[in-house]
Design a protein around this motif. Structure first.
Motif, short mmCIF file in Angstrom:
data_model
loop_
_atom_site.label_atom_id
_atom_site.label_comp_id
_atom_site.label_asym_id
_atom_site.label_seq_id
_atom_site.Cartn_x
_atom_site.Cartn_y
_atom_site.Cartn_z
N PHE A 76 -2.93 3.66 0.45
CA PHE A 76 -3.94 3.12 -0.32
C PHE A 76 -3.48 1.60 -1.04
N ARG B 31 0.53 -1.42 0.07
CA ARG B 31 0.30 0.06 0.27
C ARG B 31 1.39 1.22 0.01
N ALA C 228 -11.15 6.22 -5.67
CA ALA C 228 -11.71 7.05 -5.18
C ALA C 228 -12.25 8.29 -5.83
N ASP D 116 -6.48 -0.66 -6.39
CA ASP D 116 -7.85 -1.02 -6.21
C ASP D 116 -8.55 0.49 -6.07
N GLU D 117 -8.12 1.13 -4.57
CA GLU D 117 -8.83 2.37 -3.35
C GLU D 117 -8.78 3.21 -3.95
#
Length: 352
Positions: free
Chosen positions: A317, A228, A325, A320-321
């Motif tokens: 993050f 992430r 967003a 995918d996030e």
């Protein structure tokens, strides 16, 4: 770093490379840094000629780039792009921008001049070898040369420029900013005189020379064990504006030490494995941004907590996030190395 609004529509990749060849090796990464492009021979030996500007201004082939208050003059028909003030790029009508290079007779004779070098571009209107000079103008001089809308902020139109023009504008604005901030000797307080093609300032009484300075700053894509990416929001930005963590290198400190210290100071996270990606000049006013990747130290991870002064929010993050967003997360503009590091991790371009 400055930012613009972004909407993620690219399908995220789980790898570091995409179909366009973006990879983790330095040469590939650096190719995506707009202000690191250049096609100018700085021709440093010419700076030593005692009458360099007399020679250059007498040469009909010489071309002058006017600079005013950190802005460069754009060619007619390539007006400064629309922007939200945080690094948006792209001209208002979608056309590519180019710099306005003038004949010596079109520039005020008493302007501060700086020799930039000779053009190396084979696709520019001017032939290879064209001498290039920056003219730093006052308010009155600038208004006589062009209307206000023709002066462009480099961070807002950098990606619309050719490689030669991007490098030329970056060089000119950086050295002009140095002149603006070094009018007097730090040792004696006496006025300084421009010398050696504008690349040295001299105390006219004792001959002490002062050379241009650049402030190194690290900027880091931090990832955790789940790959992430860590993004933070600065206290001066609106709450949904996020970027990478960055900071200046302190005296007596290595780049790797600066990475570890700055990340801990701003986020409370301990990192290791600082890996250099590439660098980009950021003449706003005088920085060199040194891009790194680093990973959370598994043995001593620290505790995620914004410093509360400069950084007020921190978020991890996944790809995918970040992709989903939408407008809830505003990312850095394409002129910044922050955007390049984020997209290097993401695995592809993020559409605006």
């Amino acid at each position: 770093m400055n930012m613009i609004g972004a909407r993620m529509s690219t399908t995220p990749s789980t790898g570091r490379n995409d179909a366009q060849g973006r990879g983790s090796d330095e040469s590939s990464f650096s190719a995506h840094l707009p202000l690191s492009r250049h096609e100018v021979d700085r021709d440093y030996l010419t700076r030593d000629r005692p009458d360099v500007f007399v020679e250059l201004l007498a040469d009909p082939a010489t071309r002058i780039l006017p600079v005013w208050k950190g802005r460069a003059l754009l060619a007619p028909g390539a007006s400064a792009p629309e922007t939200d003030g945080f690094g948006a790029t792209g001209s208002a009508d979608g056309a590519k921008s180019s710099l306005a290079l003038l004949a010596p007779s079109e520039v005020p004779g008493d302007a501060l001049l700086i020799y930039l070098g000779r053009s190396l571009a084979d696709d520019a209107p001017e032939p290879i070898g064209t001498p290039l000079v920056a003219a730093v103008l006052s308010d009155e001089q600038a208004s006589a040369v062009a209307d206000a809308e023709q002066w462009g902020n480099l961070r807002m139109f950098a990606t619309d420029l050719s490689a030669r023009d991007a490098g030329l504008a970056t060089e000119a604005i950086a050295i002009a900013n140095w002149h603006a901030s070094h009018r007097f000797s730090p040792r004696t307080g006496r006025p300084l005189v421009s010398s050696k093609g504008g690349w040295v300032l001299v105390d006219s009484e004792d001959g002490h020379e002062i050379f241009p300075r650049t402030d190194p700053a690290i900027i880091v894509g931090v990832t955790d064990a789940d790959d992430r990416l860590l993004l933070g929001s600065n206290a001066l930005w609106e709450k949904n504006r996020f970027s990478l963590l960055a900071g200046f290198v302190e005296p007596g400190e290595s780049l790797e030490q600066a990475v570890e210290r700055e990340i801990f100071e701003e986020s409370g996270v301990r990192v290791t494995n600082a890996t250099y990606l590439g660098s980009q000049p950021w003449p706003f006013p005088a920085s060199l941004m040194l891009g790194f990747r680093a990973t959370v130290d598994v043995a001593n991870p620290g505790s995620l907590e914004p410093d509360g002064a400069e950084i007020i929010d921190l978020r991890w993050f996944t790809r995918d996030e970040l992709a989903s967003a939408g407008d809830s997360v505003i990312l850095p503009g394409r002129s910044s190395i922050a955007r390049a590091i984020i997209e290097d991790w993401y695995g592809g371009e993020i559409d605006d």
